[in-house]
Motif scaffolding. Structure first.
Motif, PDB file in Angstrom:
ATOM      1  N   PHE A  41       0.821  -1.205   0.000  1.00 33.56           N
ATOM      2  CA  PHE A  41       0.000   0.000   0.000  1.00 33.56           C
ATOM      3  C   PHE A  41       0.860   1.262   0.000  1.00 33.56           C
ATOM      4  O   PHE A  41       0.521   2.247  -0.669  1.00 33.56           O
ATOM      5  CB  PHE A  41      -0.949  -0.005   1.206  1.00 33.56           C
ATOM      6  N   ALA A  42       1.964   1.241   0.737  1.00 33.46           N
ATOM      7  CA  ALA A  42       2.860   2.407   0.724  1.00 33.46           C
ATOM      8  C   ALA A  42       3.319   2.712  -0.699  1.00 33.46           C
ATOM      9  O   ALA A  42       3.522   3.873  -1.069  1.00 33.46           O
ATOM     10  CB  ALA A  42       4.059   2.150   1.632  1.00 33.46           C
ATOM     11  N   LYS A  43       3.452   1.670  -1.507  1.00 33.62           N
ATOM     12  CA  LYS A  43       3.908   1.820  -2.894  1.00 33.62           C
ATOM     13  C   LYS A  43       3.040   2.787  -3.688  1.00 33.62           C
ATOM     14  O   LYS A  43       3.544   3.512  -4.574  1.00 33.62           O
ATOM     15  CB  LYS A  43       3.900   0.447  -3.584  1.00 33.62           C
ATOM     16  N   LEU A  44       1.752   2.839  -3.389  1.00 33.30           N
ATOM     17  CA  LEU A  44       0.830   3.658  -4.176  1.00 33.30           C
ATOM     18  C   LEU A  44       1.181   5.143  -4.108  1.00 33.30           C
ATOM     19  O   LEU A  44       0.787   5.913  -4.980  1.00 33.30           O
ATOM     20  CB  LEU A  44      -0.612   3.426  -3.704  1.00 33.30           C
ATOM     21  N   GLN A  45       1.928   5.567  -3.071  1.00 31.54           N
ATOM     22  CA  GLN A  45       2.427   6.950  -2.981  1.00 31.54           C
ATOM     23  C   GLN A  45       3.954   7.010  -3.013  1.00 31.54           C
ATOM     24  O   GLN A  45       4.535   7.970  -3.515  1.00 31.54           O
ATOM     25  CB  GLN A  45       1.943   7.614  -1.686  1.00 31.54           C
ATOM     26  N   MET A  46       4.589   5.983  -2.471  1.00 35.41           N
ATOM     27  CA  MET A  46       6.031   6.025  -2.229  1.00 35.41           C
ATOM     28  C   MET A  46       6.836   6.010  -3.525  1.00 35.41           C
ATOM     29  O   MET A  46       7.924   6.597  -3.603  1.00 35.41           O
ATOM     30  CB  MET A  46       6.425   4.827  -1.359  1.00 35.41           C
ATOM     31  N   ASP A  62      -2.753  11.503   4.381  1.00 35.23           N
ATOM     32  CA  ASP A  62      -1.679  12.247   3.727  1.00 35.23           C
ATOM     33  C   ASP A  62      -1.725  13.733   4.113  1.00 35.23           C
ATOM     34  O   ASP A  62      -2.739  14.408   3.929  1.00 35.23           O
ATOM     35  CB  ASP A  62      -1.813  12.102   2.214  1.00 35.23           C
ATOM     36  N   GLY A  63      -0.623  14.216   4.703  1.00 31.00           N
ATOM     37  CA  GLY A  63      -0.530  15.612   5.099  1.00 31.00           C
ATOM     38  C   GLY A  63      -0.784  15.852   6.573  1.00 31.00           C
ATOM     39  O   GLY A  63      -0.471  16.939   7.085  1.00 31.00           O
ATOM     40  N   PRO A 101      -7.634  -2.456   4.641  1.00 30.13           N
ATOM     41  CA  PRO A 101      -8.352  -1.231   5.047  1.00 30.13           C
ATOM     42  C   PRO A 101      -7.465  -0.253   5.811  1.00 30.13           C
ATOM     43  O   PRO A 101      -7.568   0.965   5.621  1.00 30.13           O
ATOM     44  CB  PRO A 101      -9.476  -1.769   5.952  1.00 30.13           C
ATOM     45  N   LEU A 102      -6.602  -0.783   6.678  1.00 32.10           N
ATOM     46  CA  LEU A 102      -5.716   0.101   7.454  1.00 32.10           C
ATOM     47  C   LEU A 102      -4.789   0.880   6.527  1.00 32.10           C
ATOM     48  O   LEU A 102      -4.595   2.094   6.691  1.00 32.10           O
ATOM     49  CB  LEU A 102      -4.907  -0.729   8.453  1.00 32.10           C
ATOM     50  N   GLY A 103      -4.210   0.178   5.541  1.00 35.30           N
ATOM     51  CA  GLY A 103      -3.322   0.849   4.589  1.00 35.30           C
ATOM     52  C   GLY A 103      -4.043   1.932   3.806  1.00 35.30           C
ATOM     53  O   GLY A 103      -3.516   3.039   3.616  1.00 35.30           O
ATOM     54  N   GLY A 104      -5.276   1.627   3.364  1.00 36.17           N
ATOM     55  CA  GLY A 104      -6.037   2.622   2.625  1.00 36.17           C
ATOM     56  C   GLY A 104      -6.375   3.843   3.461  1.00 36.17           C
ATOM     57  O   GLY A 104      -6.254   4.984   3.004  1.00 36.17           O
ATOM     58  N   ILE A 105      -6.772   3.602   4.707  1.00 35.23           N
ATOM     59  CA  ILE A 105      -7.112   4.716   5.608  1.00 35.23           C
ATOM     60  C   ILE A 105      -5.879   5.569   5.907  1.00 35.23           C
ATOM     61  O   ILE A 105      -5.940   6.807   5.904  1.00 35.23           O
ATOM     62  CB  ILE A 105      -7.727   4.170   6.910  1.00 35.23           C
ATOM     63  N   PHE A 131      -8.729  -0.703 -11.484  1.00 39.31           N
ATOM     64  CA  PHE A 131     -10.168  -0.730 -11.750  1.00 39.31           C
ATOM     65  C   PHE A 131     -10.803   0.639 -11.518  1.00 39.31           C
ATOM     66  O   PHE A 131     -12.008   0.811 -11.738  1.00 39.31           O
ATOM     67  CB  PHE A 131     -10.870  -1.748 -10.842  1.00 39.31           C
ATOM     68  N   GLY A 132      -9.999   1.608 -11.041  1.00 37.83           N
ATOM     69  CA  GLY A 132     -10.526   2.937 -10.770  1.00 37.83           C
ATOM     70  C   GLY A 132     -11.043   3.112  -9.360  1.00 37.83           C
ATOM     71  O   GLY A 132     -11.885   3.978  -9.100  1.00 37.83           O
ATOM     72  N   VAL A 133     -10.525   2.324  -8.424  1.00 41.62           N
ATOM     73  CA  VAL A 133     -10.993   2.330  -7.036  1.00 41.62           C
ATOM     74  C   VAL A 133     -10.089   3.225  -6.193  1.00 41.62           C
ATOM     75  O   VAL A 133      -8.868   3.209  -6.347  1.00 41.62           O
ATOM     76  CB  VAL A 133     -10.999   0.891  -6.474  1.00 41.62           C
ATOM     77  N   GLY A 134     -10.661   3.992  -5.268  1.00 43.06           N
ATOM     78  CA  GLY A 134      -9.887   4.862  -4.384  1.00 43.06           C
ATOM     79  C   GLY A 134      -9.194   4.087  -3.273  1.00 43.06           C
ATOM     80  O   GLY A 134      -9.421   2.882  -3.082  1.00 43.06           O
ATOM     81  N   ASN A 135      -8.373   4.797  -2.504  1.00 45.79           N
ATOM     82  CA  ASN A 135      -7.529   4.135  -1.502  1.00 45.79           C
ATOM     83  C   ASN A 135      -8.330   3.373  -0.441  1.00 45.79           C
ATOM     84  O   ASN A 135      -8.061   2.200  -0.163  1.00 45.79           O
ATOM     85  CB  ASN A 135      -6.642   5.180  -0.802  1.00 45.79           C
ATOM     86  N   THR A 136      -9.310   4.032   0.181  1.00 40.97           N
ATOM     87  CA  THR A 136     -10.060   3.388   1.260  1.00 40.97           C
ATOM     88  C   THR A 136     -10.868   2.209   0.741  1.00 40.97           C
ATOM     89  O   THR A 136     -10.876   1.121   1.340  1.00 40.97           O
ATOM     90  CB  THR A 136     -10.983   4.405   1.955  1.00 40.97           C
TER      91      THR A 136
END
Length: 436
Positions: A35-40, A165-166, A156-160, A268-273
């Motif tokens: 999950f960190a990869k999606l921003q890192m 962020d910030g 779910p924890l990773g998405g939340i 698939f176009g799904v958001g983080n959470t």
């Protein structure tokens, strides 16, 4: 009079939930990079392949330190050594939040593997001190259910956490490492005082229960002979080497899928959470498989079908996920594939404890796990490389399917060959009585 089923239940209530909680924390700390990869990736200016290399260095550290770690555990005891393992991996996980370059990421992932090395095979070794052979596959299955829970919770924890962020000036991927690393440090201290090293030192078993357990385990070890108890002989045992080779396919497909699944769902176009919530579904199926398959295997004379049938089913589902074009169907088959990949693994781990004991079990189990987990190194490099070359997030499933099918085939060959050798040599295996 000892009621066997009640005794085993008493031991399990004391050990399995605690060991499982430690494994849950370890698995989250191992897989939080998915999950960190999606921003890192963007934050550090890395390509998918470069990030995959860094993530996979965990398994190189694991490989080099696994056997030495387990041999130390056999000498100093589980409570002290597990406490060292858990605290050190927790500190490294927190340190990953302060990564400021690809080089630092590579070093810390290698150190994470080195610190955690010995935990999983250490648990397998510890179970040989507490459970007769007939119960081990089921107990490993119960223990491994916590890896499924870890993925179900970690998603779910990773998405939340990414969506924080910030907050306090920290990026979401930094929060992932901080929040998932601290529990390990805390539980490492608890482990030192809670976890018993052997049945002999505990108060929750009566003298009669300890004596019965000692006699059961001693009888099984006597039937093995002397060869399985020596560390060096265990490392050179052809059966250990062959099982190490067979096992590579299982971590390869498991880590390839769990590492890459958030990326597939994001495509698939799904958001983080929502991505994290969808990641719960496959691991619920994995938990069901980890409970059901080892229990069914406990009542069977031959364990091999309960290893290879789930693996072939998983390979088929991976193949279908890559062939179909509808996201809903792709996701459904990926969920089923996860159950197939994981559910036969506890039964696999019951096989080497048929011929390994003592220091030989510590060394042999660690060797099989360390070599097999190189599959994680392969997967976390091959999967993003295939994506970079093809431009498709689902194409790597072809590769994972082929590897898993090959692994299942090798298990068939090796277990068949081993059984024939035992029959020719008159070697005795532990009795296959049914639990309870």
């Amino acid at each position: 009079m000892i009621v066997e089923k009640q005794l085993i239940s008493k031991i399990s209530r004391r050990l399995i939930p605690f060991l499982g909680l430690l494994y849950l924390i370890a698995y989250i700390d191992r897989q939080n990079v998915s999950f960190a990869k999606l921003q890192m990736v963007d934050a550090l200016g890395m390509s998918e392949s470069a990030y995959g290399l860094g993530a996979s260095l965990f398994f190189i550290g694991y490989f080099f330190f696994e056997v030495p770690s387990n041999l130390v555990l056999a000498k100093v005891g589980a409570s002290k050594w597990f406490a060292r393992i858990i605290v050190s991996w927790g500190l490294v996980t927190v340190a990953l939040a302060f990564t400021n370059s690809p080089t630092m990421f590579y070093i810390l992932r290698f150190l994470l593997g080195a610190c955690e090395a010995g935990f999983f095979p250490g648990v397998l070794y510890l179970l040989t001190l507490w459970y007769p052979f007939a119960y081990r596959a089921a107990m490993v299955g119960l223990f491994m259910i916590f890896s499924a829970l870890a993925n179900a919770i970690g998603g779910p924890l990773g998405g939340i956490l990414l969506d924080l962020d910030g907050l306090q000036g920290l990026a979401g991927w930094k929060w992932i490492f901080i929040v998932t690393g601290i529990p390990a440090v805390v539980m490492g201290v608890v482990t030192l005082f809670y976890l018993p090293d052997s049945p002999d030192e505990v108060r929750f078993l009566s003298a009669e229960e300890k004596r019965w357990l000692h006699e059961q385990l001693a009888g099984e070890q006597t039937r093995m002979g002397d060869a399985g108890g020596h560390a060096l002989r265990a490392l050179m045992d052809p059966r250990v080497l062959l099982m190490s080779l067979c096992f590579i396919a299982f971590p390869l497909s498991a880590y390839g899928l769990s590492y890459w699944l958030p990326t597939v769902i994001k495509s698939f176009g799904v958001g983080n959470t929502n991505n994290g919530l969808l990641n719960v579904i496959p691991w619920v199926l994995v938990a069901i498989g980890l409970y059901a398959v080892p229990r069914a295997a406990a009542h069977a004379t031959s364990k091999t079908p309960y290893i290879v049938a789930p693996a072939f089913f998983g390979a088929l589902c991976l193949l279908l996920s890559a062939l179909l074009q509808t996201p809903a169907l792709q996701f459904m088959f990926l969920c089923l594939a996860a159950a197939g990949i994981f559910s036969g693994v506890p039964v696999f781990w019951s096989l080497p404890t048929r011929f390994l004991k003592g220091a030989g079990a510590a060394a042999g189990l660690a060797a099989i796990n360390s070599v097999g987990n190189l599959g994680g190194f392969i997967a976390q490099n091959a999967v993003p490389w295939i994506k970079d070359r093809t431009g498709s997030t689902i194409a790597p499933m072809f590769f994972l399917a082929a590897c898993l099918a090959l692994g299942a085939t090798l298990v068939l060959i090796v277990t068949g060959s081993t059984a024939r050798s035992q029959r020719r040599g008159g070697e005795k295996a532990p009795p296959s009585r049914q639990p309870g």
